[in-house]
Design an enzyme around this catalytic site. Structure first.
Site, PDB file in Angstrom:
ATOM      1  N   LYS A  13      68.771  43.069 -37.902  1.00 34.85           N
ATOM      2  CA  LYS A  13      67.971  42.193 -37.035  1.00 34.85           C
ATOM      3  C   LYS A  13      68.154  40.729 -37.391  1.00 34.85           C
ATOM      4  O   LYS A  13      68.261  39.883 -36.505  1.00 34.85           O
ATOM      5  CB  LYS A  13      66.553  42.746 -37.116  1.00 34.85           C
ATOM      6  CG  LYS A  13      65.398  41.914 -37.282  1.00 34.85           C
ATOM      7  CD  LYS A  13      64.156  42.794 -37.417  1.00 34.85           C
ATOM      8  CE  LYS A  13      63.708  42.979 -38.859  1.00 34.85           C
ATOM      9  NZ  LYS A  13      63.423  41.775 -39.595  1.00 34.85           N
ATOM     10  N   ARG A  87      54.388  42.108 -37.766  1.00 37.08           N
ATOM     11  CA  ARG A  87      54.793  43.317 -38.475  1.00 37.08           C
ATOM     12  C   ARG A  87      53.705  44.375 -38.456  1.00 37.08           C
ATOM     13  O   ARG A  87      53.900  45.466 -38.963  1.00 37.08           O
ATOM     14  CB  ARG A  87      55.049  42.930 -39.914  1.00 37.08           C
ATOM     15  CG  ARG A  87      56.289  43.491 -40.571  1.00 37.08           C
ATOM     16  CD  ARG A  87      57.418  42.925 -40.782  1.00 37.08           C
ATOM     17  NE  ARG A  87      58.256  43.348 -41.857  1.00 37.08           N
ATOM     18  CZ  ARG A  87      59.326  42.662 -42.184  1.00 37.08           C
ATOM     19  NH1 ARG A  87      59.619  41.563 -41.550  1.00 37.08           N
ATOM     20  NH2 ARG A  87      60.105  43.094 -43.133  1.00 37.08           N
ATOM     21  N   ARG A 126      73.895  46.329 -48.961  1.00 40.71           N
ATOM     22  CA  ARG A 126      73.456  44.932 -48.938  1.00 40.71           C
ATOM     23  C   ARG A 126      72.931  44.500 -50.317  1.00 40.71           C
ATOM     24  O   ARG A 126      73.112  43.366 -50.733  1.00 40.71           O
ATOM     25  CB  ARG A 126      72.347  44.749 -47.882  1.00 40.71           C
ATOM     26  CG  ARG A 126      71.936  43.303 -47.719  1.00 40.71           C
ATOM     27  CD  ARG A 126      71.038  43.116 -46.518  1.00 40.71           C
ATOM     28  NE  ARG A 126      69.671  43.507 -46.805  1.00 40.71           N
ATOM     29  CZ  ARG A 126      68.697  43.524 -45.894  1.00 40.71           C
ATOM     30  NH1 ARG A 126      68.946  43.220 -44.640  1.00 40.71           N
ATOM     31  NH2 ARG A 126      67.473  43.859 -46.227  1.00 40.71           N
ATOM     32  N   ARG A 132      69.601  41.322 -53.461  1.00 34.79           N
ATOM     33  CA  ARG A 132      68.175  41.194 -53.137  1.00 34.79           C
ATOM     34  C   ARG A 132      67.349  42.139 -53.994  1.00 34.79           C
ATOM     35  O   ARG A 132      67.641  43.316 -54.106  1.00 34.79           O
ATOM     36  CB  ARG A 132      67.946  41.517 -51.657  1.00 34.79           C
ATOM     37  CG  ARG A 132      68.075  40.298 -50.781  1.00 34.79           C
ATOM     38  CD  ARG A 132      67.902  40.634 -49.335  1.00 34.79           C
ATOM     39  NE  ARG A 132      66.629  41.259 -49.031  1.00 34.79           N
ATOM     40  CZ  ARG A 132      66.109  41.266 -47.803  1.00 34.79           C
ATOM     41  NH1 ARG A 132      66.736  40.662 -46.815  1.00 34.79           N
ATOM     42  NH2 ARG A 132      64.975  41.875 -47.574  1.00 34.79           N
ATOM     43  N   ARG A 143      59.822  50.300 -47.892  1.00 33.95           N
ATOM     44  CA  ARG A 143      59.924  49.396 -46.744  1.00 33.95           C
ATOM     45  C   ARG A 143      60.105  50.183 -45.451  1.00 33.95           C
ATOM     46  O   ARG A 143      59.569  49.818 -44.407  1.00 33.95           O
ATOM     47  CB  ARG A 143      61.062  48.392 -46.956  1.00 33.95           C
ATOM     48  CG  ARG A 143      60.726  47.414 -48.081  1.00 33.95           C
ATOM     49  CD  ARG A 143      61.921  46.619 -48.531  1.00 33.95           C
ATOM     50  NE  ARG A 143      62.388  45.728 -47.492  1.00 33.95           N
ATOM     51  CZ  ARG A 143      63.666  45.428 -47.291  1.00 33.95           C
ATOM     52  NH1 ARG A 143      64.595  45.950 -48.056  1.00 33.95           N
ATOM     53  NH2 ARG A 143      63.993  44.619 -46.333  1.00 33.95           N
TER      54      ARG A 143
END
Ligand code: AMP
Length: 184
Positions: A13, A87, A126, A132, A143
C-alpha cells in the site's frame, strides 16, 4: 482528489500510494512514515508511539488523530492520499468529523487485497531489506491480526466508495489496476 488506501501489512500500500501521489501530484500522507520519523528524531510523539509500533499494536487513537489533524489543517487544496489512516472505526469517525468540518469529502477508498499466505513472506523479505524492527515473525502475526480485527471492519463502513484492487502482480500491474479503479 481525496483518497484513502487500506490494505494489510505487506500489501504494498505504501509503494502504491507513493506511485499514485506522484502521478496525481497530491501529497502522500503515511501515518507509519510519520511515526517512524518521529521515533528516529526522538520527539515526544515518537517516544509515546515507539513501544506500540515495535509490538505491532495500534498507537492510541488520540495521538494519531492529533497528528493527522495537523497534517490536514495544512492541506493546500490539492487533496491527499491517506495511507494507514484510519485504522479502526473510532479513527474513521474522527476522520469523518474532521473532513466534514473542512468540507472535504473522500472520493475513493482503495483496498489492496492480498491473500494472507503471500503477506508473511513479503514482510519477512522486507525485514531483511529495510531492517524494520516491526517486521519480525511474531510482530508480523500480530499486525495481521490487528488488521483483521480492527481495520477490516472499516471497509464495509465506507460502502460504495470502496474499490477493491487485486494486490497480487507486478508493481506496475497493480498501479494500473488502481488508476483504472479510481476512474470508475
Ligand atoms: P504502517 O507503516 O502503516 O504499517 O504502520 C506501522 C505501525 O505504525 C503500525 O503497526 C502501528 O503501530 C503504527 N500506526 C500506523 N498508522 C496507525 C494508525 N492509523 N493508528 C494507530 N497506529 C498506527
Amino acid at each position: 482528489m481525496n483518497l484513502i488506501f487500506i490494505g494489510p501489512p505487506g500489501a504494498g500500500k505504501g509503494t502504491q500510494a507513493k506511485i499514485l501521489s506522484d502521478k496525481l501530484n497530491i501529497p502522500h500522507i503515511s501515518t507509519g512514515d510519520i511515526l517512524r520519523s518521529n521515533i528516529r528524531e526522538g520527539s515526544d510523539l515518537g517516544r509515546s508511539a515507539e513501544g506500540y509500533v515495535k509490538a505491532g499494536e495500534l498507537v492510541p487513537d488520540d495521538l494519531i488523530v492529533t497528528m493527522i489533524k495537523k497534517v490536514l489543517d495544512s492541506d493546500d487544496g490539492r487533496g491527499f492520499i491517506l495511507d494507514g489512516f484510519p485504522r479502526n472505526l473510532e479513527q474513521k469517525m474522527s476522520l469523518d468529523k474532521m473532513l466534514s468540518d473542512i468540507n472535504k469529502p473522500i472520493d475513493n477508498v482503495v483496498v489492496i487485497d492480498v491473500p494472507k499466505v503471500n503477506l508473511v513472506d513479503r514482510l519477512l523479505q522486507r525485514a531483511v531489506k529495510e531492517g524494520r524492527s516491526d517486521d519480525t515473525k511474531e510482530v508480523i502475526e500480530n499486525r495481521l491480526t490487528v488488521y483483521e480485527e480492527s481495520t477490516k471492519p472499516i471497509i464495509n463502513a465506507y460502502g460504495d466508495m470502496v474499490k477493491i484492487v487485486n494486490g497480487v502482480g507486478t508493481i506496475e500491474e497493480i498501479s494500473n489496476r488502481i488508476s483504472d479503479s479510481i476512474k470508475q
